[in-house]
Design a protein around this motif. Structure first.
Motif, PDB file in Angstrom:
ATOM      1  N   LEU A 104       0.738  -1.186  -0.187  1.00  0.00           N
ATOM      2  CA  LEU A 104       0.394  -0.210  -0.143  1.00  0.00           C
ATOM      3  C   LEU A 104       0.813   1.540  -0.061  1.00  0.00           C
ATOM      4  N   GLY A 105       2.037   0.866   0.735  1.00  0.00           N
ATOM      5  CA  GLY A 105       2.842   2.302   0.775  1.00  0.00           C
ATOM      6  C   GLY A 105       2.999   2.131  -0.510  1.00  0.00           C
ATOM      7  N   ASN A 106       3.493   2.292  -1.309  1.00  0.00           N
ATOM      8  CA  ASN A 106       4.436   2.060  -2.732  1.00  0.00           C
ATOM      9  C   ASN A 106       3.396   2.309  -3.188  1.00  0.00           C
ATOM     10  N   GLN A 107       2.022   2.484  -3.189  1.00  0.00           N
ATOM     11  CA  GLN A 107       0.818   2.142  -4.334  1.00  0.00           C
ATOM     12  C   GLN A 107       0.770   3.485  -4.169  1.00  0.00           C
ATOM     13  N   TRP A 108       0.712   3.737  -2.852  1.00  0.00           N
ATOM     14  CA  TRP A 108       0.984   5.411  -2.360  1.00  0.00           C
ATOM     15  C   TRP A 108       1.607   6.399  -3.356  1.00  0.00           C
ATOM     16  N   TRP A 109       3.300   5.625  -3.035  1.00  0.00           N
ATOM     17  CA  TRP A 109       4.482   6.443  -3.696  1.00  0.00           C
ATOM     18  C   TRP A 109       4.228   7.244  -5.727  1.00  0.00           C
ATOM     19  N   ASN A 110       3.670   5.518  -6.055  1.00  0.00           N
ATOM     20  CA  ASN A 110       3.721   5.192  -7.655  1.00  0.00           C
ATOM     21  C   ASN A 110       2.784   6.742  -7.168  1.00  0.00           C
ATOM     22  N   SER A 111       1.361   6.919  -7.130  1.00  0.00           N
ATOM     23  CA  SER A 111       0.536   7.200  -7.143  1.00  0.00           C
ATOM     24  C   SER A 111       0.614   9.257  -6.960  1.00  0.00           C
ATOM     25  N   GLU A 112       1.565   9.203  -5.651  1.00  0.00           N
ATOM     26  CA  GLU A 112       1.872  10.278  -5.690  1.00  0.00           C
ATOM     27  C   GLU A 112       3.241  11.081  -6.088  1.00  0.00           C
ATOM     28  N   ALA A 113       4.311   9.942  -7.446  1.00  0.00           N
ATOM     29  CA  ALA A 113       4.659   9.788  -8.270  1.00  0.00           C
ATOM     30  C   ALA A 113       4.112  10.194  -9.371  1.00  0.00           C
ATOM     31  N   GLY A 114       2.828   9.899 -10.001  1.00  0.00           N
ATOM     32  CA  GLY A 114       2.550   9.998 -10.998  1.00  0.00           C
ATOM     33  C   GLY A 114       2.350  11.795 -11.062  1.00  0.00           C
ATOM     34  N   VAL A 115       1.507  12.265  -9.550  1.00  0.00           N
ATOM     35  CA  VAL A 115       1.181  13.248  -9.764  1.00  0.00           C
ATOM     36  C   VAL A 115       2.189  14.254 -10.153  1.00  0.00           C
ATOM     37  N   TYR A 116       3.368  13.993  -9.147  1.00  0.00           N
ATOM     38  CA  TYR A 116       4.420  14.911  -9.465  1.00  0.00           C
ATOM     39  C   TYR A 116       5.163  15.001 -11.135  1.00  0.00           C
ATOM     40  N   GLN A 117       4.907  13.767 -11.595  1.00  0.00           N
ATOM     41  CA  GLN A 117       5.561  13.787 -13.042  1.00  0.00           C
ATOM     42  C   GLN A 117       4.263  14.988 -13.794  1.00  0.00           C
ATOM     43  N   THR A 118       3.095  15.096 -13.626  1.00  0.00           N
ATOM     44  CA  THR A 118       2.185  16.023 -14.329  1.00  0.00           C
ATOM     45  C   THR A 118       2.998  17.586 -13.963  1.00  0.00           C
ATOM     46  N   ARG A 119       3.645  17.963 -12.968  1.00  0.00           N
ATOM     47  CA  ARG A 119       3.962  18.842 -12.216  1.00  0.00           C
ATOM     48  C   ARG A 119       5.719  19.473 -12.975  1.00  0.00           C
ATOM     49  N   ILE A 120       5.937  17.907 -13.557  1.00  0.00           N
ATOM     50  CA  ILE A 120       7.473  18.318 -14.838  1.00  0.00           C
ATOM     51  C   ILE A 120       7.109  19.028 -16.023  1.00  0.00           C
ATOM     52  N   PHE A 121       8.000  20.185 -15.722  1.00  0.00           N
ATOM     53  CA  PHE A 121       8.192  20.772 -17.166  1.00  0.00           C
ATOM     54  C   PHE A 121       7.449  20.664 -18.399  1.00  0.00           C
ATOM     55  N   LYS A 122       6.946  20.817 -18.822  1.00  0.00           N
ATOM     56  CA  LYS A 122       6.868  20.388 -20.420  1.00  0.00           C
ATOM     57  C   LYS A 122       6.792  21.869 -21.643  1.00  0.00           C
ATOM     58  N   PRO A 123       7.716  21.588 -22.356  1.00  0.00           N
ATOM     59  CA  PRO A 123       7.809  22.948 -23.028  1.00  0.00           C
ATOM     60  C   PRO A 123       6.897  23.146 -23.817  1.00  0.00           C
ATOM     61  N   LEU A 124       6.551  24.615 -24.224  1.00  0.00           N
ATOM     62  CA  LEU A 124       5.338  25.006 -25.065  1.00  0.00           C
ATOM     63  C   LEU A 124       6.316  24.422 -27.145  1.00  0.00           C
ATOM     64  N   GLU A 125       5.664  23.719 -27.681  1.00  0.00           N
ATOM     65  CA  GLU A 125       5.860  22.793 -28.897  1.00  0.00           C
ATOM     66  C   GLU A 125       5.442  23.531 -29.924  1.00  0.00           C
ATOM     67  N   LEU A 126       6.778  24.362 -31.025  1.00  0.00           N
ATOM     68  CA  LEU A 126       6.907  25.121 -31.940  1.00  0.00           C
ATOM     69  C   LEU A 126       5.870  24.651 -33.816  1.00  0.00           C
ATOM     70  N   ARG A 127       5.070  24.805 -34.084  1.00  0.00           N
ATOM     71  CA  ARG A 127       4.793  24.476 -35.339  1.00  0.00           C
ATOM     72  C   ARG A 127       5.190  25.135 -36.322  1.00  0.00           C
ATOM     73  N   ALA A 128       6.432  25.078 -36.979  1.00  0.00           N
ATOM     74  CA  ALA A 128       6.680  25.864 -38.026  1.00  0.00           C
ATOM     75  C   ALA A 128       5.782  25.370 -39.869  1.00  0.00           C
ATOM     76  N   ALA A 129       5.730  25.657 -40.395  1.00  0.00           N
ATOM     77  CA  ALA A 129       5.710  25.604 -42.034  1.00  0.00           C
ATOM     78  C   ALA A 129       5.869  27.264 -42.848  1.00  0.00           C
ATOM     79  N   VAL A 130       5.482  27.047 -44.450  1.00  0.00           N
ATOM     80  CA  VAL A 130       5.843  28.258 -45.007  1.00  0.00           C
ATOM     81  C   VAL A 130       4.768  27.693 -46.311  1.00  0.00           C
ATOM     82  N   ALA A 131       4.144  29.151 -46.257  1.00  0.00           N
ATOM     83  CA  ALA A 131       3.387  29.601 -46.680  1.00  0.00           C
ATOM     84  C   ALA A 131       3.303  30.763 -47.817  1.00  0.00           C
ATOM     85  N   ASP A 132       2.609  30.560 -49.011  1.00  0.00           N
ATOM     86  CA  ASP A 132       2.960  31.725 -50.090  1.00  0.00           C
ATOM     87  C   ASP A 132       3.963  31.741 -50.293  1.00  0.00           C
ATOM     88  N   GLY A 133       4.953  30.794 -50.279  1.00  0.00           N
ATOM     89  CA  GLY A 133       6.425  30.916 -50.969  1.00  0.00           C
ATOM     90  C   GLY A 133       7.274  31.764 -50.060  1.00  0.00           C
TER      91      GLY A 133
END
Length: 475
Positions: free
Chosen positions: A196-225
């Protein structure tokens, strides 16, 4: 491309790519300070603060963290006193807890012979990794845990059997059987608690993973030449938005474009926003090839980010550069000269790097000083502010794992600086120039060893000039 994206996602991608430390040089009242802040990799965490005073008249330095915006920006806790170095009386160190993710400022209060002064340095705080438990600690805790587990089971077994007998009396078969049953039940109970302690630890680790910084993604394409279409995409990180950007030097995005892998061509562009997360940029003429793009933006709370991507371009027949857009060319990396201190500019002018002879080492603050001369070696006349600054510089590691857009005041964005309590004083400092000198300097420290290319841009006689230099950083 997927491999590159995965690499970038493992780096601290906040205000810069792979360059997490904050460098700022400015005035706290009558005292000029160089402040280095090393943010923690996990939040909550401890930021390390280093302060060097240009004046020996400083008596005491105090430091305190505040949120950049909101109620937390108005009510400062009691500041800590920075420790003065015994070997260097003009050098101070300290540490501060940053308790939450977001945009912070470190307020530096100085007292000395010429009175008191204050400055604030913006600091983006975000968890960029999960710190693993050290191997030595794991190797120590596992055997200790096993000893505790076996010991507790043995103690409970003895308590249910032999502990109830007179000294010297041997337990009968019934007591031995009962003791073994109790020990087995205890072992199962402890194993269940551990599970149960390991399950709690993994749950907390999963919540913390959502706080790990995820950078904005940049999409680029050329239009109209010849038109570059850009879009910021949020991979999902906390409650970040893409419609809350604020201008930095009057632009919502500063886009650096390098031809790769040789980094012999560079453009510093400023796309215009066409939607909440969409931008467009009229491209100049560019040869066909692969290009790396770094887009700097700042959120309304002062939190800066750099979004990155790569793009394969055909030959572009574009428009001449105008406004604050600028470009430059230098030798390819295969011909990099790490001993050269001179970069040619237009009309016979040149840029000279006043480097000195000391070797560079990682995570040390340095002053990078550059001088602009005419063909006769005289200081260049007609120097102008470029987007409100004496110059701009980009420090890029040859493998592009490090990118930092640096100003004469340091790595701090002016948009974030404008949100601090001392914003008026900083703005006054920036506008105080009359008759600009032909010298510009940048405080910065390389995050790791390797080969770097430095792109320095200044404005003279209405034209933005680019000097390109190469540097090696030793371990």
């Amino acid at each position: 491309m997927k491999l590159l994206a995965a690499l970038f996602c493992t780096l601290p991608l906040l205000a810069h790519v792979g360059s997490p430390d904050v460098f700022y040089e400015g005035e706290a009242g009558p005292y000029r300070l160089l402040v280095t802040i090393r943010p923690p990799q996990v939040i909550p965490g401890v930021a390390q603060i280093e302060i060097r005073s240009a004046s020996p008249e400083v008596g005491q330095v105090r430091i305190v963290p505040l949120r950049m915006t909101g109620p937390g920006a108005k009510f400062a806790p009691v500041p800590d006193v920075a420790e003065r170095s015994k070997d260097d009386p003009q050098f101070y160190t300290g540490s501060l807890w940053l308790m939450n993710t977001g945009s912070w400022q470190v307020r530096v209060q100085v007292d000395g012979a010429r009175g008191a002064g204050t400055l604030s340095v913006p600091v983006p705080a975000a968890s960029t990794r999960v710190l693993p438990m050290e191997g030595v600690l794991v190797a120590t805790l596992i055997p200790l845990g096993l000893v505790l587990f076996v010991g507790l089971v043995s103690i409970i077994g003895a308590a249910s059997g032999e502990a109830q007998l007179e000294p010297g009396v041997e337990p009968d078969a019934q007591r031995v059987r009962r003791s073994r049953i109790v020990m087995a039940a205890t072992g199962l109970l402890l194993a269940g608690l551990l599970w149960l302690g390991n399950q709690w630890w993994n749950s907390e680790a999963g919540v913390y993973q959502t706080r790990i910084f995820k950078p904005l993604e940049l999409r680029a394409a050329v239009a109209d030449g010849n038109r570059l279409a850009l879009r910021l995409e949020d991979p999902g990180w906390l409650n970040r938005r893409t419609d809350d950007l604020i201008p930095d030097h009057n632009h919502l995005m500063h886009l650096y474009v390098f031809r790769i892998p040789e980094m012999d061509l560079v453009w510093h562009l400023h796309p215009e926003r066409t939607g909440d997360a969409a931008f467009t940029q009229a491209l100049p003429s560019m040869p066909a090839g692969r290009y790396a793009l770094y887009g700097d933006i700042v959120h309304e709370n002062g939190f800066p980010e750099t979004a990155v991507t790569e793009l394969e371009l055909p030959e572009i027949t574009g428009r001449p550069l105008a406004g604050d857009d600028a470009g430059g060319a230098g030798p390819p990396l295969v011909k990099a000269d790490y001993n050269s201190l001179v970069a040619p500019l237009s009309e016979g002018y040149r840029m000279v790097w006043e480097r000195g002879h000391a070797a560079y080492h990682p995570r040390q603050p340095y002053e990078f000083r550059f001088r602009v001369e005419d063909s006769a070696g005289r200081p260049a006349a007609g120097m102008e502010l470029y987007m409100g600054m004496q110059g701009h510089a980009a420090f890029v590691r040859n493998d592009r794992s490090v990118f930092a857009h640096v100003h004469p005041s340091g790595t701090v964005s002016m948009a974030a600086l404008g949100l601090t309590a001392e914003a008026g004083a900083h703005a006054g400092h920036q506008m105080a120039y009359s008759g600009l000198p032909a010298v510009v300097s940048f405080p910065y420290g390389f995050p790791k060893a390797g080969a770097y290319r430095i792109f320095v841009q200044v404005k003279r006689a209405g034209k933005v000039e680019t000097g390109i230099f190469d540097a090696r950083v030793e371990n």
